[in-house]
Design an enzyme around this catalytic site. Structure first.
Site, PDB file in Angstrom:
ATOM      1  N   GLY A 128       0.869  -1.234  -0.242  1.00 21.25           N
ATOM      2  CA  GLY A 128       0.117   0.131  -0.514  1.00 21.25           C
ATOM      3  C   GLY A 128       0.483   1.499   0.293  1.00 21.25           C
TER       4      GLY A 128
ATOM      5  N   LEU B 141       0.292   4.094   1.379  1.00 24.78           N
ATOM      6  CA  LEU B 141       0.110   4.668   3.206  1.00 24.78           C
ATOM      7  C   LEU B 141       1.287   3.504   3.601  1.00 24.78           C
ATOM      8  CD1 LEU B 141       0.112   6.607   5.393  1.00 24.78           C
ATOM      9  CD2 LEU B 141      -2.427   5.976   5.459  1.00 24.78           C
TER      10      LEU B 141
ATOM     11  N   ALA C 296      -8.180  -0.590   2.765  1.00 25.97           N
ATOM     12  CA  ALA C 296      -8.810   0.003   2.563  1.00 25.97           C
ATOM     13  C   ALA C 296      -9.926  -0.202   1.039  1.00 25.97           C
ATOM     14  CB  ALA C 296      -9.676   1.525   2.772  1.00 25.97           C
TER      15      ALA C 296
ATOM     16  N   ASP D 193     -10.852  12.617   3.051  1.00 23.04           N
ATOM     17  CA  ASP D 193     -11.691  13.849   3.158  1.00 23.04           C
ATOM     18  C   ASP D 193     -12.933  13.488   3.044  1.00 23.04           C
ATOM     19  OD1 ASP D 193      -9.724  12.725   0.409  1.00 23.04           O
ATOM     20  OD2 ASP D 193     -10.646  14.852   0.074  1.00 23.04           O
TER      21      ASP D 193
ATOM     22  N   TYR E  32     -18.239   5.381  -1.512  1.00 20.17           N
ATOM     23  CA  TYR E  32     -16.812   5.402  -1.043  1.00 20.17           C
ATOM     24  C   TYR E  32     -16.735   6.212   0.162  1.00 20.17           C
ATOM     25  CZ  TYR E  32     -12.115   6.040  -0.307  1.00 20.17           C
ATOM     26  OH  TYR E  32     -10.833   6.950   0.589  1.00 20.17           O
TER      27      TYR E  32
ATOM     28  N   LYS F 199     -16.806   4.732   4.240  1.00 16.85           N
ATOM     29  CA  LYS F 199     -15.605   5.217   5.022  1.00 16.85           C
ATOM     30  C   LYS F 199     -15.771   6.175   5.704  1.00 16.85           C
ATOM     31  CE  LYS F 199     -11.571   4.705   4.667  1.00 16.85           C
ATOM     32  NZ  LYS F 199     -10.597   4.223   5.333  1.00 16.85           N
TER      33      LYS F 199
ATOM     34  N   TRP G  80      -5.475  13.049  -0.676  1.00 16.81           N
ATOM     35  CA  TRP G  80      -4.361  13.746  -1.850  1.00 16.81           C
ATOM     36  C   TRP G  80      -3.177  12.718  -1.721  1.00 16.81           C
ATOM     37  CZ3 TRP G  80      -5.557  18.679  -4.596  1.00 16.81           C
ATOM     38  CH2 TRP G  80      -7.483  19.188  -5.305  1.00 16.81           C
TER      39      TRP G  80
END
Length: 293
Positions: A15, A17, A65, A107, A130, A134, A156
């Protein structure tokens, strides 16, 4: 000599992140255990519970996710499994233990109609499947284990290890010499390594509640693309277009800048401006890779 604290990074093998978290954790003296699909089936609660029990982590970072925003409109059930059911399951496993859970959100839980930066206390109003899934996941985490979990909302993302918007734009510009990019969506560009460092600090403080973590400032997708192209020194024309000229199934928030004041108050970290972070990414990660290609 005390053993290094152990962190389990779900999604840490591939991933965007997750890889950044593993890198930052190890640089910070943690014993980071990344997972991928071949390590554990995160949707099998029994297997996941056994895996966590064997790992004995002090902290679990959940970066897994369903992030295919447009496809989620057609496959809501699949998005729900990863975005709501998985964090719910993790929160139940963490509740009543000494473990701490750091869960990442987005966000997209906001409609984007506010016009000023969103704080963690603003009322969510997602406009897409989505975003809704979340939001359901972060609510489940805070309801199930409010005393040993925090939700990190971000946006982003760009960074090393996996394709992302900035890398895609640079590739398009390198191959075609021009790119068409939306100018009427405004958000908070975020460097994954900065996000990871902030998230590790929250974990070390065993922070609870909701935090917004993003680089400082705001930009449109077109502004982000233009700055990336400029830093990379590519002879590329970036054309600004309205969202209506780039139709997508899922509705995007037109303004989703995140207010990071609570994060700074908790950690003492003031996020650096996104252009500085982008410069690091371009100079340290993208340009060397382009030269080696």
């Amino acid at each position: 000599m005390s053993p290094r604290p152990k962190a389990l990074v779900l999604g840490g093998r591939s991933g965007l992140l997750g890889q950044a978290l593993v890198r930052v954790l190890r640089e910070s003296g943690w014993d980071a255990l990344p997972t991928g699909r071949d390590d554990v089936n995160v949707l099998d609660s029994g297997s996941l519970a056994s895996f966590i029990e064997r790992a004995e982590p002090a902290v679990i970072f959940n970066t897994v996710a369903w992030t295919q925003v447009d496809l989620a409109e057609e496959r809501e059930e699949d998005a729900t499994r990863l975005n709501r059911q998985l964090p719910t399951c993790l929160a139940r496993m963490v509740r009543g233990t000494s473990m701490h859970l750091v869960h990442f959100s987005t966000d997209f839980v906001f409609s984007g109609r506010k016009g000023t930066p969103y704080t963690p206390d603003d009322t969510p109003d997602p406009a897409s499947v989505y975003g809704a899934t979340k939001l359901a996941g972060e609510q489940a985490v805070l309801q199930q284990c409010p005393d040993n979990a925090c939700v990190v909302r971000t946006s982003w993302l760009f960074g090393p290890g996996r394709r992302n918007f900035v890398k895609v734009i640079l590739d398009i510009c390198h191959d075609k010499g021009e790119a068409r990019v939306v100018h009427d969506q405004i958000g908070s560009p975020t460097y994954t390594l900065d996000l990871a460092a902030g998230s590790v600090k929250l974990a070390e403080l065993r922070a609870t509640g909701i935090f917004h973590v993003a680089n400082a400032g705001q930009a449109s997708w077109c502004e982000l693309a233009s700055e990336a192209v400029n830093l990379a020194g590519l002879p590329c024309k970036v054309h600004a277009i309205p969202s209506r000229d780039y139709p997508q199934k899922a509705q995007r928030p037109p303004f989703s800048v995140l207010d990071t004041a609570r994060f700074t108050q908790m950690t003492g970290i003031t996020p650096r401006p996104w252009p500085q972070a982008l410069r690091d990414y371009i100079y340290k990660e993208c340009l060397p890779a382009m030269h080696d290609a």
